[in-house]
Design a protein around this motif. Sequence first.
Motif, PDB file in Angstrom:
ATOM      1  N   GLY A   1       0.794  -1.226   0.000  1.00  0.00           N
ATOM      2  CA  GLY A   1       0.000   0.000   0.000  1.00  0.00           C
ATOM      3  C   GLY A   1       0.825   1.274   0.000  1.00  0.00           C
ATOM      4  O   GLY A   1       0.341   2.337   0.363  1.00  0.00           O
ATOM      5  N   ARG A   2       2.080   1.181  -0.412  1.00  0.00           N
ATOM      6  CA  ARG A   2       2.980   2.337  -0.429  1.00  0.00           C
ATOM      7  C   ARG A   2       2.892   3.087  -1.753  1.00  0.00           C
ATOM      8  O   ARG A   2       2.670   2.492  -2.808  1.00  0.00           O
ATOM      9  CB  ARG A   2       4.434   1.912  -0.203  1.00  0.00           C
ATOM     10  N   SER A   3       3.127   4.380  -1.695  1.00  0.00           N
ATOM     11  CA  SER A   3       3.132   5.216  -2.894  1.00  0.00           C
ATOM     12  C   SER A   3       4.346   4.896  -3.756  1.00  0.00           C
ATOM     13  O   SER A   3       5.415   4.570  -3.245  1.00  0.00           O
ATOM     14  CB  SER A   3       3.188   6.691  -2.514  1.00  0.00           C
ATOM     15  N   ILE A   4       4.142   5.017  -5.053  1.00  0.00           N
ATOM     16  CA  ILE A   4       5.237   4.886  -6.024  1.00  0.00           C
ATOM     17  C   ILE A   4       5.346   6.228  -6.725  1.00  0.00           C
ATOM     18  O   ILE A   4       4.359   6.748  -7.247  1.00  0.00           O
ATOM     19  CB  ILE A   4       4.955   3.763  -7.038  1.00  0.00           C
ATOM     20  N   VAL A   5       6.544   6.798  -6.723  1.00  0.00           N
ATOM     21  CA  VAL A   5       6.758   8.103  -7.346  1.00  0.00           C
ATOM     22  C   VAL A   5       7.606   7.959  -8.601  1.00  0.00           C
ATOM     23  O   VAL A   5       8.436   7.069  -8.703  1.00  0.00           O
ATOM     24  CB  VAL A   5       7.417   9.114  -6.369  1.00  0.00           C
ATOM     25  N   ALA A   6       7.354   8.842  -9.554  1.00  0.00           N
ATOM     26  CA  ALA A   6       8.137   8.962 -10.786  1.00  0.00           C
ATOM     27  C   ALA A   6       8.064   7.743 -11.694  1.00  0.00           C
ATOM     28  O   ALA A   6       9.012   7.442 -12.414  1.00  0.00           O
ATOM     29  CB  ALA A   6       9.589   9.302 -10.465  1.00  0.00           C
ATOM     30  N   CYS A   7       6.929   7.036 -11.708  1.00  0.00           N
ATOM     31  CA  CYS A   7       6.768   5.944 -12.668  1.00  0.00           C
ATOM     32  C   CYS A   7       6.580   6.573 -14.044  1.00  0.00           C
ATOM     33  O   CYS A   7       5.640   7.341 -14.259  1.00  0.00           O
ATOM     34  CB  CYS A   7       5.565   5.069 -12.321  1.00  0.00           C
TER      35      CYS A   7
END
Length: 112
Positions: A42-48
């Motif tokens: 449930g963690r955010s993913i940045v810069a995909c």
Amino acid sequence: MRWLHLQSVITCDHDGRVTNRASQHWVTVTGVPVLVDDDPEGRSIVACPNYGPTVKPCAKTLPVRVGYSDWLRVDGRRIVLSHLDGLTDGTPPGLVHHTVRDARQTLVEADR
């Protein structure tokens, strides 16, 4: 397999970076809190970089499929290990994984 901690680098298949969060702070490796089960979920993913008109970039990690220790626990919760593998919410659905790029520590290892 190495233990993962707050500074370990976890990425989606497209190289977006998972924002780690440690739920415990009393067991550390080189002063950095160790990750335990379900910290990577449930963690955010940045810069995909996977985006477009009909493409959804990875924004969140989904449940972990493998990567928790069978034996090692902190306060009853399994340690996260470097063979971590789970899916993301990006497209194509059910095919994009999040995995460990760099454990960022070489001191502590485990055999599952």
